[in-house]
Structure formats: structure tokens, C-alpha cells
Design an enzyme around this catalytic site. Structure first.
Site, PDB file in Angstrom:
ATOM      1  CG  PHE A  98      44.329  17.084   4.590  1.00 13.85           C
ATOM      2  CD1 PHE A  98      43.823  16.907   3.310  1.00 13.85           C
ATOM      3  CD2 PHE A  98      45.400  16.280   4.992  1.00 13.85           C
ATOM      4  CE1 PHE A  98      44.364  15.949   2.451  1.00 13.85           C
ATOM      5  CE2 PHE A  98      45.944  15.326   4.141  1.00 13.85           C
ATOM      6  CZ  PHE A  98      45.422  15.157   2.871  1.00 13.85           C
ATOM      7  CD  GLN A 150      50.310  14.053   0.196  1.00 11.00           C
ATOM      8  OE1 GLN A 150      50.382  14.369   1.377  1.00 11.00           O
ATOM      9  NE2 GLN A 150      49.504  14.642  -0.647  1.00 11.00           N
ATOM     10  CD  GLU A 208      41.092  13.759   1.223  1.00 13.28           C
ATOM     11  OE1 GLU A 208      40.805  12.645   0.762  1.00 13.28           O
ATOM     12  OE2 GLU A 208      41.431  14.723   0.503  1.00 13.28           O
ATOM     13  CG  HIS A 262      45.569  12.631  -0.647  1.00 17.62           C
ATOM     14  ND1 HIS A 262      45.979  13.115  -1.855  1.00 17.62           N
ATOM     15  CD2 HIS A 262      44.477  13.378  -0.328  1.00 17.62           C
ATOM     16  CE1 HIS A 262      45.187  14.115  -2.235  1.00 17.62           C
ATOM     17  NE2 HIS A 262      44.273  14.291  -1.335  1.00 17.62           N
ATOM     18  CG  HIS A 304      37.286  11.484  -1.304  1.00 19.26           C
ATOM     19  ND1 HIS A 304      37.228  11.236  -2.652  1.00 19.26           N
ATOM     20  CD2 HIS A 304      38.204  12.476  -1.151  1.00 19.26           C
ATOM     21  CE1 HIS A 304      38.078  12.042  -3.281  1.00 19.26           C
ATOM     22  NE2 HIS A 304      38.679  12.806  -2.393  1.00 19.26           N
TER      23      HIS A 304
HETATM   24  P1  AMP Z   1      41.187  15.377  -3.212  1.00 20.34           P
HETATM   25  O1  AMP Z   1      40.210  16.538  -3.456  1.00 20.34           O
HETATM   26  O2  AMP Z   1      40.767  14.463  -2.130  1.00 20.34           O
HETATM   27  O3  AMP Z   1      41.542  14.686  -4.499  1.00 20.34           O
HETATM   28  O4  AMP Z   1      42.523  16.026  -2.701  1.00 20.34           O
HETATM   29  C1  AMP Z   1      43.105  17.108  -3.365  1.00 20.34           C
HETATM   30  C2  AMP Z   1      43.191  18.265  -2.431  1.00 20.34           C
HETATM   31  O5  AMP Z   1      43.823  17.851  -1.225  1.00 20.34           O
HETATM   32  C3  AMP Z   1      44.007  19.398  -3.014  1.00 20.34           C
HETATM   33  O6  AMP Z   1      43.391  20.612  -2.670  1.00 20.34           O
HETATM   34  C4  AMP Z   1      45.327  19.232  -2.286  1.00 20.34           C
HETATM   35  O7  AMP Z   1      46.009  20.437  -2.187  1.00 20.34           O
HETATM   36  C5  AMP Z   1      44.886  18.724  -0.940  1.00 20.34           C
HETATM   37  N1  AMP Z   1      45.932  17.959  -0.274  1.00 20.34           N
HETATM   38  C6  AMP Z   1      46.575  16.879  -0.739  1.00 20.34           C
HETATM   39  N2  AMP Z   1      47.470  16.432   0.141  1.00 20.34           N
HETATM   40  C7  AMP Z   1      47.394  17.255   1.211  1.00 20.34           C
HETATM   41  C8  AMP Z   1      48.065  17.313   2.451  1.00 20.34           C
HETATM   42  N3  AMP Z   1      49.006  16.431   2.804  1.00 20.34           N
HETATM   43  N4  AMP Z   1      47.705  18.317   3.284  1.00 20.34           N
HETATM   44  C9  AMP Z   1      46.751  19.215   2.961  1.00 20.34           C
HETATM   45  N5  AMP Z   1      46.088  19.204   1.817  1.00 20.34           N
HETATM   46  C10 AMP Z   1      46.397  18.244   0.941  1.00 20.34           C
END
Ligand code: AMP
Length: 226
Positions: free
Chosen positions: A112, A35, A116, A62, A120
Site C-alpha cells: 500500500f 479513511q 501511494e 489513505h 502520488h
Molecule cells: P489511489 O490509487 O491512491 O487513489 O488509491 C486507490 C487504491 O488504493 C485502490 O487500489 C484501493 O484498493 C487501495 N486502497 C485504498 N485504501 C487502502 C487500504 N487501507 N489498504 C490497502 N489498499 C488500499
């Protein structure tokens, strides 16, 4: 001679009977998603720097996402395998540098990483545990010097616009694999280089060609400052 052939046949039969076929991991490949923080922050939603300070101006991680060849993906596969920060304590300072959180309010990053892992990572439990998930993702990211590749091709994060095909060509020439690119919109509705997806085999060790290389960007996109 006949005895040798017979021994060889017995060996092949033995192997056929007793070696188990490789286990199906339950998905087809991984996306390693990197990202650009300048794009994440340059939206209406904005961003918050982590408690450790402004991340370096580089591509962050990410996530590492199990995917199916048909374009769909599994998610939240094991509610019993919750994120456990104590399992990754040796990786935290590296995660803070290379997998930085940008969500608000400002935080250390655990939220975060937890998201993840639970969404995932739990879908790749057959391949690696929680520590392995974060360790392997960091190692994969270290194999791509993405910002350097782009800068060497004259593509810099300076708010200028670049051709999507030039970005993809530079990465293919510099790294050997063509990525999938996703864009976001800044508050003025400019489309920006936001995320770059690389495809990885199911053991999370080798980069591969992406099965469905569909970009989510127009042909002309901005590379935001950070
Ligand atoms: P995902 O559910 O894995 O597809 O990721 C999407 C979620 O991750 C969304 O809620 C985004 O706001 C959050 N997100 C993406 N990049 C970041 C970041 N660098 N820091 C914190 N949250 C993130």
C-alpha cells in the site's frame, strides 16, 4: 540621508537580482486523505486486517496526493524513484498504526505504501524525498483529532445515519477547515462515510481551504461500525 537612501536602493537591487523566485512545485495543493476502515471493509470486496492485527477503530491515512486546482492530478511522475523500504524503516511501526493496509491477502503494509509513494509521492519530489513524504503525512494526520471531533458532536461509528452537513459543520467547528467527503456503498447499497479529504499547501505543512470543495455523498449517510 542621501547615502542611506542610496544604500537601501542598492540593497533592494541586489536582492531583486540575486534572490531566485520560489520554485514551482508542479502542482497546486495536496489532499490529505483519511479513511474510515469500517467503510473500506463494509463492501462487497471486503477487507483483510494487516499481519499486525485489527487496526484501532480510528481514521487511517489513505494518502497525500498532489492536485491541480482544476480538479485533475498528476500521477506516477518518476519511475526511477522506486519505493525503498529501507528509507522508512524508522517509521514502519507508526505507519502500521496510522496508515494501515486493509487489502487482501493480509500483509504488512509495504504494498500500500509503495503504491501511494509511486503514484502520488513521486509527483511531490520537488518538495520532499520518500522519508519526508511519509513523515510529513503522519505529522499532518496527527494534527486532526477527527474521530474525537465527530464523537464530541454526537456523530459516532454505530451504523446510524447522519446528515452530511452536520458532519461537515462539526469538522469545520472543531478543526477550522471544511473537508471534502467521499462515500462508498455497502453490500445493501447504503451510502457510507468513507474518506475525508483535507487540503494542504504545497510545502505539506499548513492546512488550507479546499479550492474545489465537491463532496461525493448524498445528504444522509451511514457511519459504519468497525
Ligand atoms: P489511489 O490509487 O491512491 O487513489 O488509491 C486507490 C487504491 O488504493 C485502490 O487500489 C484501493 O484498493 C487501495 N486502497 C485504498 N485504501 C487502502 C487500504 N487501507 N489498504 C490497502 N489498499 C488500499
Amino acid at each position: 540621508m542621501i547615502a542611506n537612501v542610496w544604500s537601501l536602493l542598492k540593497l533592494l537591487m541586489f536582492q531583486g537580482l540575486f534572490t531566485s523566485p520560489p520554485q514551482d512545485p508542479g502542482f497546486d495543493f495536496f489532499y490529505l486523505t483519511l479513511q474510515w476502515p469500517g467503510a473500506y471493509c463494509d463492501t462487497k470486496r471486503s477487507c483483510c486486517y494487516p499481519t499486525t492485527g485489527k487496526p484501532t477503530a480510528d481514521f487511517g491515512i489513505h494518502g497525500l496526493w498532489p492536485n491541480y486546482n482544476n480538479g485533475s492530478y498528476p500521477s506516477n511522475c518518476d519511475p526511477n524513484n522506486e519505493f525503498d523500504p529501507s528509507e522508512i524503516s524508522d517509521l514502519v511501526s507508526t505507519l502500521q498504526k496510522k496508515w494501515p493496509t486493509l487489502s487482501c491477502p493480509s500483509n504488512e503494509g509495504y504494498k500500500f505504501w509503495e503504491h501511494e509513494w509511486e503514484k502520488h509521492g513521486t509527483c511531490s519530489e520537488s518538495v520532499m524525498d520518500q522519508h519526508g513524504y511519509f513523515e510529513k503525512t503522519l505529522a499532518l494526520r496527527d494534527r486532526i483529532n477527527l474521530l474525537q471531533i465527530l464523537t464530541d458532536a454526537g456523530i459516532e461509528p454505530n451504523d446510524e445515519f447522519y446528515e452530511l452537513k452536520d458532519i461537515k459543520n462539526a469538522i469545520e467547528e472543531g478543526f477550522g477547515f471544511t473537508p471534502v467527503i467521499h462515500c462508498n456503498r455497502d453490500p445493501e447499497k447504503n451510502r457510507q462515510l468513507h474518506e475525508i479529504f483535507f487540503c494542504v499547501d504545497t510545502s505539506a505543512t499548513e492546512f488550507i481551504n479546499c479550492p474545489r470543495p465537491r463532496d461525493g455523498c448524498p445528504s444522509h449517510i451511514q457511519f459504519a461500525k468497525f
